[in-house]
Design an enzyme around this catalytic site. Structure first.
Site, PDB file in Angstrom:
ATOM      1  N   HIS A  19      -3.069   4.195  12.621  1.00  0.00           N
ATOM      2  CA  HIS A  19      -2.250   5.213  11.945  1.00  0.00           C
ATOM      3  C   HIS A  19      -3.136   6.351  11.486  1.00  0.00           C
ATOM      4  O   HIS A  19      -4.338   6.386  11.799  1.00  0.00           O
ATOM      5  CB  HIS A  19      -1.411   4.597  10.821  1.00  0.00           C
ATOM      6  CG  HIS A  19      -2.199   3.924   9.722  1.00  0.00           C
ATOM      7  ND1 HIS A  19      -3.115   4.588   8.956  1.00  0.00           N
ATOM      8  CD2 HIS A  19      -2.195   2.642   9.276  1.00  0.00           C
ATOM      9  CE1 HIS A  19      -3.636   3.764   8.070  1.00  0.00           C
ATOM     10  NE2 HIS A  19      -3.103   2.562   8.250  1.00  0.00           N
ATOM     11  N   HIS A  22      -6.625   5.489   9.828  1.00  0.00           N
ATOM     12  CA  HIS A  22      -7.687   5.103  10.776  1.00  0.00           C
ATOM     13  C   HIS A  22      -8.135   6.319  11.575  1.00  0.00           C
ATOM     14  O   HIS A  22      -9.321   6.493  11.873  1.00  0.00           O
ATOM     15  CB  HIS A  22      -7.180   4.055  11.783  1.00  0.00           C
ATOM     16  CG  HIS A  22      -6.543   2.854  11.168  1.00  0.00           C
ATOM     17  ND1 HIS A  22      -5.255   2.459  11.454  1.00  0.00           N
ATOM     18  CD2 HIS A  22      -7.021   1.950  10.280  1.00  0.00           C
ATOM     19  CE1 HIS A  22      -4.971   1.372  10.770  1.00  0.00           C
ATOM     20  NE2 HIS A  22      -6.023   1.040  10.044  1.00  0.00           N
ATOM     21  N   CYS A 127      -6.972 -12.074  -2.759  1.00  0.00           N
ATOM     22  CA  CYS A 127      -5.976 -11.206  -2.116  1.00  0.00           C
ATOM     23  C   CYS A 127      -6.220 -11.280  -0.610  1.00  0.00           C
ATOM     24  O   CYS A 127      -7.288 -10.885  -0.134  1.00  0.00           O
ATOM     25  CB  CYS A 127      -6.108  -9.762  -2.606  1.00  0.00           C
ATOM     26  SG  CYS A 127      -5.100  -8.634  -1.612  1.00  0.00           S
ATOM     27  N   CYS A 130      -6.876  -7.867   1.128  1.00  0.00           N
ATOM     28  CA  CYS A 130      -8.257  -7.364   1.037  1.00  0.00           C
ATOM     29  C   CYS A 130      -9.249  -8.382   1.560  1.00  0.00           C
ATOM     30  O   CYS A 130     -10.424  -8.046   1.748  1.00  0.00           O
ATOM     31  CB  CYS A 130      -8.642  -7.071  -0.402  1.00  0.00           C
ATOM     32  SG  CYS A 130      -7.673  -5.799  -1.176  1.00  0.00           S
ATOM     33  N   CYS A 144      -3.149  -6.888  -7.124  1.00  0.00           N
ATOM     34  CA  CYS A 144      -4.177  -6.152  -6.380  1.00  0.00           C
ATOM     35  C   CYS A 144      -3.793  -4.671  -6.407  1.00  0.00           C
ATOM     36  O   CYS A 144      -2.671  -4.321  -6.052  1.00  0.00           O
ATOM     37  CB  CYS A 144      -4.230  -6.657  -4.934  1.00  0.00           C
ATOM     38  SG  CYS A 144      -5.005  -5.471  -3.822  1.00  0.00           S
ATOM     39  N   HIS A 147      -2.785  -3.495  -2.656  1.00  0.00           N
ATOM     40  CA  HIS A 147      -1.648  -4.081  -1.944  1.00  0.00           C
ATOM     41  C   HIS A 147      -0.438  -4.315  -2.847  1.00  0.00           C
ATOM     42  O   HIS A 147       0.642  -4.650  -2.361  1.00  0.00           O
ATOM     43  CB  HIS A 147      -2.071  -5.382  -1.250  1.00  0.00           C
ATOM     44  CG  HIS A 147      -3.054  -5.110  -0.150  1.00  0.00           C
ATOM     45  ND1 HIS A 147      -4.410  -5.097  -0.357  1.00  0.00           N
ATOM     46  CD2 HIS A 147      -2.863  -4.785   1.149  1.00  0.00           C
ATOM     47  CE1 HIS A 147      -5.027  -4.782   0.777  1.00  0.00           C
ATOM     48  NE2 HIS A 147      -4.110  -4.586   1.695  1.00  0.00           N
ATOM     49  N   LYS A 296      -0.380   5.273  -1.078  1.00  0.00           N
ATOM     50  CA  LYS A 296      -1.333   5.226   0.032  1.00  0.00           C
ATOM     51  C   LYS A 296      -0.564   4.837   1.285  1.00  0.00           C
ATOM     52  O   LYS A 296       0.323   3.996   1.237  1.00  0.00           O
ATOM     53  CB  LYS A 296      -2.398   4.174  -0.272  1.00  0.00           C
ATOM     54  CG  LYS A 296      -3.423   4.040   0.834  1.00  0.00           C
ATOM     55  CD  LYS A 296      -4.305   2.818   0.624  1.00  0.00           C
ATOM     56  CE  LYS A 296      -5.159   2.561   1.847  1.00  0.00           C
ATOM     57  NZ  LYS A 296      -5.639   1.197   1.927  1.00  0.00           N
ATOM     58  N   LYS A 299       0.314  -0.022   6.553  1.00  0.00           N
ATOM     59  CA  LYS A 299       1.372  -0.703   7.270  1.00  0.00           C
ATOM     60  C   LYS A 299       2.258  -1.474   6.300  1.00  0.00           C
ATOM     61  O   LYS A 299       3.476  -1.459   6.396  1.00  0.00           O
ATOM     62  CB  LYS A 299       0.783  -1.661   8.289  1.00  0.00           C
ATOM     63  CG  LYS A 299       1.883  -2.282   9.116  1.00  0.00           C
ATOM     64  CD  LYS A 299       1.366  -3.321  10.064  1.00  0.00           C
ATOM     65  CE  LYS A 299       2.535  -4.008  10.722  1.00  0.00           C
ATOM     66  NZ  LYS A 299       2.306  -5.426  10.865  1.00  0.00           N
TER      67      LYS A 299
HETATM   68  O1  ME8 Z   1     -10.786  -2.663   5.764  1.00  0.00           O
HETATM   69  N1  ME8 Z   1      -6.350   6.991   3.990  1.00  0.00           N
HETATM   70  O2  ME8 Z   1      -9.991  -2.576   7.933  1.00  0.00           O
HETATM   71  P1  ME8 Z   1      -8.664  -1.700   7.783  1.00  0.00           P
HETATM   72  C1  ME8 Z   1      -7.580   7.140   4.477  1.00  0.00           C
HETATM   73  N2  ME8 Z   1     -11.578  -4.505   8.644  1.00  0.00           N
HETATM   74  N3  ME8 Z   1      -8.196   6.223   5.249  1.00  0.00           N
HETATM   75  C2  ME8 Z   1      -7.514   5.118   5.560  1.00  0.00           C
HETATM   76  C3  ME8 Z   1      -6.202   4.902   5.083  1.00  0.00           C
HETATM   77  C4  ME8 Z   1      -5.618   5.919   4.269  1.00  0.00           C
HETATM   78  N4  ME8 Z   1      -4.375   5.838   3.806  1.00  0.00           N
HETATM   79  N5  ME8 Z   1      -5.783   3.718   5.550  1.00  0.00           N
HETATM   80  C5  ME8 Z   1      -6.800   3.203   6.309  1.00  0.00           C
HETATM   81  C6  ME8 Z   1     -10.820  -2.988   6.945  1.00  0.00           C
HETATM   82  N6  ME8 Z   1      -7.845   4.055   6.324  1.00  0.00           N
HETATM   83  C7  ME8 Z   1     -11.930  -3.884   7.430  1.00  0.00           C
HETATM   84  C8  ME8 Z   1     -13.190  -3.063   7.577  1.00  0.00           C
HETATM   85  S1  ME8 Z   1     -15.756  -2.798   8.234  1.00  0.00           S
HETATM   86  C9  ME8 Z   1     -17.043  -3.803   8.403  1.00  0.00           C
HETATM   87  C10 ME8 Z   1     -14.389  -3.846   8.011  1.00  0.00           C
HETATM   88  C11 ME8 Z   1      -9.098   3.853   7.076  1.00  0.00           C
HETATM   89  O3  ME8 Z   1      -7.969  -1.793   9.088  1.00  0.00           O
HETATM   90  C12 ME8 Z   1     -10.307   3.974   6.182  1.00  0.00           C
HETATM   91  O4  ME8 Z   1     -11.432   4.182   6.991  1.00  0.00           O
HETATM   92  O5  ME8 Z   1      -7.922  -2.062   6.560  1.00  0.00           O
HETATM   93  C13 ME8 Z   1     -10.373   2.602   5.553  1.00  0.00           C
HETATM   94  O6  ME8 Z   1     -11.621   2.321   4.950  1.00  0.00           O
HETATM   95  C14 ME8 Z   1     -10.113   1.750   6.772  1.00  0.00           C
HETATM   96  O7  ME8 Z   1      -9.129   2.509   7.530  1.00  0.00           O
HETATM   97  C15 ME8 Z   1      -9.576   0.364   6.453  1.00  0.00           C
HETATM   98  O8  ME8 Z   1      -9.223  -0.220   7.675  1.00  0.00           O
END
Ligand code: ME8
Length: 512
Positions: A19, A22, A127, A130, A144, A147, A296, A299
């Site tokens: 989304h 990411h 959580c 997280c 949390c 979430h 925020k 999903k």
């Molecule tokens: O945390 N605004 O994965 P994740 C800005 N797998 N950036 C956002 C966002 C938002 N609303 N939502 C997501 C994880 N992001 C772990 C990481 S790394 C070793 C493991 C982006 O799929 C942002 O980069 O929940 C955030 O840190 C990341 O997606 C979280 O992705």
């Protein structure tokens, strides 16, 4: 030997499809990778997917498929989305890849043998969203903060990493290396966390509860905690690079993340690196959240913007421009379709798109598409325009080096506005009508051709597709965008022709 530099995004969980959030981090990393490549550096850019853990196992179960099958599908969607969006990553890592699993087991064994991992019992509030335990003081109304769900109480025997053994060393490093965590607000947040003694980190899950993970090398009835596994991707992702080069990339590793995962990256990760005997990464760059209205975007909250849909509707670079222009790196920003459309129409349709069309139309109308020579020296107004681009370039580079993408774009758009002013002041559309002034009209259009070539070069890291399109329309080689540019007035060979205008950013009409 060109200087090496390494950029990473988080590896994204495969419980959701890509989304806007990411996409933002990935576009930022891509922009930095392109910018540093254009500066002659040897860049390695890594992204990928995080596929183990409770969260993925649960989602797969809800979908009624095996976790690996489920992960294959969503990881494939991430990979192909970034490919379709022209993201220039050098490698795409999956935590289910064999070389990554072998690397994680090797590190676990090493840290275990030196006594930094022990077996014990722990109860805490967990959580799943997280994938971590929460202390009461971190919860908001018992929930949390990210979430907005109540963590569940988990008590079991597990393996623990003695994170606290490295707390002092980490604190010293943060103090001695001001650029270790940026912007500084996040550094202060981490220093706040380190004011309390660090609790040991639970790094295992019993297989009786969760089997979807990397088996511990020293106890096959447990799998590795997903964060311990995931963070190591930043090193295992360089596995295919030769030894000395790998070390050189690692010494210049820049991690890009949002503020949701500061603690794992700024506390867990450096302490793991210290325990495993690796040097620390160079910098952690933390950005804010993209919000939809007040919440925020995520999903679980069900309010998502998909990159491929945005690309389909408005073109990829319109979306990239908005993301980079409307968020000051580090601060939160809010996405609304109205704000997107207003920006698109004002800066892209009316601004850059209109300028390109206007210059090419005049070139065709007055000179049948053939660029005219510039005889002698540039005139005052020509030199002023040239100066506007020199200033924009210097300032844009300074801003890009410190991740101030919005300011870099502002500078480039100042130069674009200077072109509009130049057209008004030099009025080639009038000169063309008078026989004795026609040659000067041709020179002005040549200078504007130069300005567009520079614009393409300046926007390349930020809007790569548009840079290529402008180059093509100008009849120049898009492969040479970052080559040193010839002098203004001398860059196009005699008889050089430009293409007829094609709309770069068709205005978005709002249906009422
Ligand atoms: O945390 N605004 O994965 P994740 C800005 N797998 N950036 C956002 C966002 C938002 N609303 N939502 C997501 C994880 N992001 C772990 C990481 S790394 C070793 C493991 C982006 O799929 C942002 O980069 O929940 C955030 O840190 C990341 O997606 C979280 O992705």
């Amino acid at each position: 030997m060109p200087e090496k530099i390494y950029f990473t995004t988080p590896i994204y969980y495969v419980n959701a499809e890509p989304h806007l959030g990411h996409t933002y981090t990935t576009v930022v990393a891509d922009t930095l990778a392109r910018f540093h490549r254009s500066m002659g550096r040897d860049v390695f850019f890594l992204t990928g997917t995080d596929e183990h853990g409770d969260k993925i196992a649960q989602t797969a179960e809800e979908t009624g498929v095996e976790p690996k099958q489920y992960a294959d599908r969503i990881s494939g969607i991430f990979r192909s989305t970034w490919e379709t969006c022209g993201i220039s990553n050098d490698h795409f890592i999956r935590t289910t890849d064999d070389y990554h699993i072998a690397f994680v087991r090797e590190v676990l064994q090493r840290v275990y043998e030196q006594g930094d991992i022990y077996f014990g019992e722990y109860g805490g509030k967990y959580c799943t969203g997280c994938e971590r335990f929460y202390a009461d003081r971190e919860l908001v109304d018992g929930k949390c903060p990210d979430h907005e769900t109540e963590p569940v109480w988990i008590k079991e025997e597990n393996y623990f990493f003695r994170m606290g053994n490295y707390q002092e060393q980490l604190l010293r490093h943060i103090h001695e290396n001001p650029g270790f965590i940026t912007p500084s607000g996040y550094k202060n947040e981490v220093l706040g966390l380190l004011r309390e003694p660090l609790e040991d980190l639970c790094i295992s899950r019993p297989k009786s509860r969760l089997s979807w993970g990397i088996e511990l090398p020293f106890d096959d009835s447990y799998v590795c905690y997903v964060w311990f596994d995931a963070l190591l991707n930043y090193l295992s992702g360089l596995s295919h690079v030769k030894g000395a080069e790998r070390d050189a990339y690692w010494r210049h590793a820049h991690h890009l993340i949002a503020k949701d995962i500061v603690k794992p990256h700024a506390v867990f990760w450096p302490t793991i690196l210290l325990a495993a005997g690796f040097p620390l990464y160079k910098s952690l760059h933390v950005h804010g959240y993209w919000n939809m209205g007040e919440s925020k975007m995520s999903k679980s909250l069900g309010n998502v913007i998909r990159p491929l849909e945005m690309r389909e509707r408005f073109g990829l670079d319109g979306f990239r421009y908005f993301l980079l222009r409307d968020m000051a790196f580090g601060m939160d920003s809010s996405f609304t379709e109205d704000a997107f459309i207003a920006r698109f129409n004002a800066d892209l349709s009316n601004g850059l798109g209109n300028l390109v069309s206007r210059v090419l139309s005049m070139q065709h109308k007055y000179f049948d598409g053939e660029l005219q020579p510039v005889a002698g020296e540039l005139e005052g107004l020509d030199r002023e325009l040239c100066q506007a681009f020199t200033t924009a370039e210097t300032k844009a580079k300074e801003h890009l080096a410190v991740l101030a993408f919005h300011l870099a774009l502002e500078e480039i758009w100042r130069a674009i506005a200077a072109c509009d002013k130049y057209v008004v002041e030099t009025a080639p559309f009038k000169l063309w009508k008078q026989e004795e002034q026609r040659a000067r009209g041709g020179e002005i259009l040549h200078v504007l051709g130069d300005a567009l070539r520079h614009t393409a070069r300046l926007i390349e890291p930020l809007m790569p597709e548009t840079a290529v399109r402008i180059s093509e329309l100008l009849g120049s080689d898009p492969g040479k965008l970052s080559a040193p540019t010839p002098e203004w007035g001398k860059s196009f060979a005699p008889g050089h022709r430009v293409s007829k205008p094609a709309p770069l950013f068709p205005r978005i009409e709002i249906e009422s």
